[in-house]
Design a protein around this motif. Structure first.
Motif, PDB file in Angstrom:
ATOM      1  N   THR A   1      44.425  24.516  17.283  1.00 59.61           N
ATOM      2  CA  THR A   1      44.823  24.651  18.405  1.00 59.61           C
ATOM      3  C   THR A   1      45.187  22.797  18.879  1.00 59.61           C
ATOM      4  O   THR A   1      46.528  22.263  19.355  1.00 59.61           O
ATOM      5  CB  THR A   1      44.567  25.142  19.277  1.00 59.61           C
ATOM      6  OG1 THR A   1      44.548  26.555  18.795  1.00 59.61           O
ATOM      7  CG2 THR A   1      46.389  25.939  20.417  1.00 59.61           C
ATOM      8  N   GLN A   2      43.991  22.290  19.172  1.00 56.70           N
ATOM      9  CA  GLN A   2      44.241  21.077  19.679  1.00 56.70           C
ATOM     10  C   GLN A   2      44.841  20.008  18.612  1.00 56.70           C
ATOM     11  O   GLN A   2      45.390  19.390  19.371  1.00 56.70           O
ATOM     12  CB  GLN A   2      42.708  20.559  19.688  1.00 56.70           C
ATOM     13  CG  GLN A   2      42.397  21.534  21.003  1.00 56.70           C
ATOM     14  CD  GLN A   2      40.463  20.711  21.669  1.00 56.70           C
ATOM     15  OE1 GLN A   2      40.205  20.357  22.068  1.00 56.70           O
ATOM     16  NE2 GLN A   2      39.758  21.711  21.116  1.00 56.70           N
TER      17      GLN A   2
ATOM     18  N   GLU B   1      31.140  23.252  22.168  1.00 56.21           N
ATOM     19  CA  GLU B   1      32.360  22.624  22.267  1.00 56.21           C
ATOM     20  C   GLU B   1      32.914  21.505  21.482  1.00 56.21           C
ATOM     21  O   GLU B   1      32.620  20.359  22.377  1.00 56.21           O
ATOM     22  CB  GLU B   1      32.975  23.351  23.297  1.00 56.21           C
ATOM     23  CG  GLU B   1      34.334  23.434  22.908  1.00 56.21           C
ATOM     24  CD  GLU B   1      34.989  24.237  24.745  1.00 56.21           C
ATOM     25  OE1 GLU B   1      36.839  24.198  24.680  1.00 56.21           O
ATOM     26  OE2 GLU B   1      34.256  24.296  25.699  1.00 56.21           O
TER      27      GLU B   1
ATOM     28  N   THR C   1      41.686  27.831  15.192  1.00 60.08           N
ATOM     29  CA  THR C   1      41.013  27.989  15.825  1.00 60.08           C
ATOM     30  C   THR C   1      40.862  26.993  17.078  1.00 60.08           C
ATOM     31  O   THR C   1      42.399  26.391  17.403  1.00 60.08           O
ATOM     32  CB  THR C   1      39.169  27.204  15.105  1.00 60.08           C
ATOM     33  OG1 THR C   1      39.694  25.998  15.432  1.00 60.08           O
ATOM     34  CG2 THR C   1      38.752  28.225  13.749  1.00 60.08           C
ATOM     35  N   ALA C   2      39.936  27.077  18.094  1.00 59.46           N
ATOM     36  CA  ALA C   2      40.199  25.975  18.983  1.00 59.46           C
ATOM     37  C   ALA C   2      40.607  24.731  18.785  1.00 59.46           C
ATOM     38  O   ALA C   2      41.249  23.944  19.485  1.00 59.46           O
ATOM     39  CB  ALA C   2      38.962  26.502  20.566  1.00 59.46           C
TER      40      ALA C   2
END
Length: 425
Positions: free
Chosen positions: A364-365, A288, A360-361
């Motif tokens: 977003t960050q 991740e 995507t994750a």
């Protein structure tokens, strides 16, 4: 730039957009008197062609504009190695295009460009004011590419028993030591442009709090680049000495460094927001991904983000039809569908949070860091009115950063960059 050419393609565009024009052509002024040879109803646009931003991409992007206006857009790649090299050469030859994409104006080319300050549609476009030269505005873009990001392997952090991301240099050094002991390259780096770029990227938030608008301070002879960067040179040399950065990685192609991080071999990787697109394309990573803003060492956190206008466009003065050229640029930077297409193709973000689609994750960050950044600041040689008094700074800075790998002391590195700036003002 993206380098990931396969993956390098995204970075290539960003680097071009970041770097001021390095080729100075004394005959530039001849360009304003010629039309460049466009046909009636045809707008010539020179663009940065890459693996993903190819002719098909650009033709698809402008087709709705052509259908609506009846105008034709001729997509041209650079005649030389890059748009930055080709545009001044074509100005001198009287063959310059009507619209120029991917680069920014400098003192030599600005007189050949249309001032867009009076166009109502430019107001509020990303970083429009940041790129003002005096009171004039020659470049307009579709988003921001922030550059002070640390991508990290969340699984590696857990393995190394790191419970939170660092906000100070001491915490970062402690984390790198834990990652090394866990059998990983603590901080991934690469050769080519990336060595110096990364050193600048990780230092932007701290440097711009210690010395706001430091490029201007150097121009005004109130600050030396060596004094500004010596603390970072010292930390970087310590990281190399302690093995947190692998000495051999300074010889890697940036795409190989990307691959090392993607394969899970490194704990952290300093890069720009365009790397999010590389990660999106990689899919199915074995870990991740997390993203954090670099340390500020006791100052306000998070700090300012180094940033550049994404996908800048400029209109040449004396174009076959300045009016039509401005219509095309207006479409490219204000039409919602056109913006969405460009954001999605090149890993670009917007401060207002509008994006290309489902994020995507990682996206977003990155967006969260952009949104929370207290300020977007100039990188490298600078932008608009915040600029160093030299050109060619980034390649020289990379050369000096790489000398730390071969034993040059931080003090000598600081002296070397100051000497170069003094000789090239």
């Amino acid at each position: 730039m993206k380098s990931v050419i396969g993956r390098r393609r995204v970075r290539g565009a960003a680097v071009l957009a970041t770097a001021p024009l390095l080729v100075i052509i004394s005959a530039c002024s001849s360009g304003s008197s010629s039309t460049g040879g466009g046909k009636d109803g045809e707008i010539r646009m020179m663009v940065n062609l890459t693996d993903n931003l190819d002719q098909a991409y650009w033709k698809k992007l402008v087709k709705p504009f052509e259908d609506k206006t009846g105008l034709k857009v001729k997509i041209e790649g650079p005649s030389g190695k890059s748009v930055a090299e080709s545009f001044p050469q074509q100005l001198a030859a009287g063959t310059a295009p009507d619209v120029i994409q991917s680069i920014f104006p400098d003192d030599d080319t600005a007189p050949e460009l249309v001032d867009l300050s009076g166009e109502s549609w430019t107001k509020g476009t990303p970083m429009f004011e940041n790129y003002a030269m005096g009171k004039k505005h020659y470049a307009v873009g579709i988003g921001e590419q922030i550059q002070s990001l640390v991508f990290y392997n969340k699984d590696a952090f857990k393995k190394a028993k790191i419970s939170k991301t660092p906000t100070t240099w001491d915490e970062l050094a402690t984390d790198m030591d834990k990652l090394k002991k866990a059998g990983l390259t603590a901080m991934q780096t690469a050769g080519d442009f990336e060595t110096g770029l990364q050193l600048q990227q990780i230092y932007h938030p701290a440097l711009n709090q210690a010395h706001p608008k430091w490029q201007t301070a150097v121009s005004d002879k109130k600050l030396k680049v060596g004094d500004a960067y010596k603390p970072m040179f010292q930390m970087y040399a310590d990281w190399i000495k302690k093995g947190y950065i692998a000495k051999s990685d300074a010889g890697l192609d940036p795409s190989q460094a990307d691959g090392n991080f993607i394969a899970g071999k490194a704990g952290m990787y300093v890069n720009g927001s365009w790397f999010a697109a590389t990660l999106d394309q990689a899919k199915d990573l074995p870990f991740e991904v997390g993203v954090f803003s670099p340390p500020t060492d006791g100052k306000a956190y998070p700090g300012p983000q180094g940033a550049t206008m994404a996908t800048p466009y400029m209109v040449r003065k004396g174009a076959s039809s300045e009016s039509d050229a401005k219509k095309l640029v207006k479409y490219l930077v204000t039409d919602k569908a056109a913006i969405k297409g460009q954001l999605g193709a090149d890993g670009v973000f917007r401060e207002d949070g509008t994006g290309a689609g489902k994020p995507t994750a990682t996206d977003t960050q990155v967006q969260d860091i952009l949104t929370k950044a207290p300020e977007l600041v100039a990188v490298g040689e600078g932008m608009g009115n915040v600029r160093l008094p030299v050109t060619g700074f980034n390649p020289k800075f990379t050369e000096i950063a790489q000398s730390l790998y071969t034993g040059k002391s931080p003090a000598d590195a600081a002296k070397a960059i100051d000497q170069w700036v003094d000789e090239n003002r």
